[in-house]
Design a protein around this motif. Sequence first.
Motif, mmCIF file in Angstrom:
data_model
loop_
_atom_site.group_PDB
_atom_site.id
_atom_site.type_symbol
_atom_site.label_atom_id
_atom_site.label_comp_id
_atom_site.label_asym_id
_atom_site.label_seq_id
_atom_site.Cartn_x
_atom_site.Cartn_y
_atom_site.Cartn_z
ATOM 1 N N ALA A 62 0.838 -1.206 0.000
ATOM 2 C CA ALA A 62 0.000 0.000 0.000
ATOM 3 C C ALA A 62 0.871 1.253 0.000
ATOM 4 C CB ALA A 62 -0.931 -0.014 1.208
ATOM 5 N N LEU A 63 1.934 1.265 0.822
ATOM 6 C CA LEU A 63 2.816 2.427 0.851
ATOM 7 C C LEU A 63 3.536 2.606 -0.481
ATOM 8 C CD1 LEU A 63 4.280 2.177 4.444
ATOM 9 C CD2 LEU A 63 2.617 3.815 3.587
ATOM 10 N N LYS A 64 3.961 1.510 -1.088
ATOM 11 C CA LYS A 64 4.636 1.584 -2.380
ATOM 12 C C LYS A 64 3.678 2.126 -3.450
ATOM 13 C CE LYS A 64 8.058 0.419 -5.175
ATOM 14 N NZ LYS A 64 9.332 1.056 -5.153
ATOM 15 N N ALA A 65 2.451 1.631 -3.482
ATOM 16 C CA ALA A 65 1.483 2.076 -4.484
ATOM 17 C C ALA A 65 1.104 3.545 -4.264
ATOM 18 C CB ALA A 65 0.243 1.199 -4.446
ATOM 19 N N LEU A 66 0.830 3.930 -3.015
ATOM 20 C CA LEU A 66 0.451 5.315 -2.736
ATOM 21 C C LEU A 66 1.612 6.273 -2.998
ATOM 22 C CD1 LEU A 66 -1.625 4.758 0.504
ATOM 23 C CD2 LEU A 66 -2.490 5.536 -1.692
#
Length: 174
Positions: A116-120
């Motif tokens: 999620a952090l990578k995508a955001l």
Amino acid sequence: MGARIGRMVRNFNLENRTFREISKEKPTAAPRHAAEAPPPAVMSEVKQKNEPLLGLLRSVYVESTDPAAAETEASAQEPGVQAVERRPLKYNFPGPMMGLTELTDVPKGKLTVAEALKALGGHHHQPHTWTPEKIAQEYSLDLKDTQAALKYFIPFRVEIIPPKSKTAKQITDS
């Protein structure tokens, strides 16, 4: 020095004082207020059967099932098929992260914190490359949920709200 003397006075003959306190008779409870008995007419109404209510109660039928038993029955019916499709992890934090190092795959439609952090972060820094459609396809997510997450979940933006009064201290950038 004062604490040491205070402790000695407080602990002096402690066992005897404790035993004396425990062996005392307990105080008796205060007497209850005398309540009047309800009139006989009310008592007779309470004890009578109400046929319309009993009929309604008999018409109610409740069937209960255990959710855990239903899951085991479903898995027993289809022995070789998993109920939820899983996908391998795309990104992972280095080192043990809250004891989740043994995680190798996640259900489709779900993300790990690292993913999620990578995508955001990718969408925040390169919105033309990391479009919601690409993120949804990459992580097997629903496009509507992905767009909502990108719109409402903004972990990298810090907003400093100015104080209402001029005399309050303000954080400066320098």
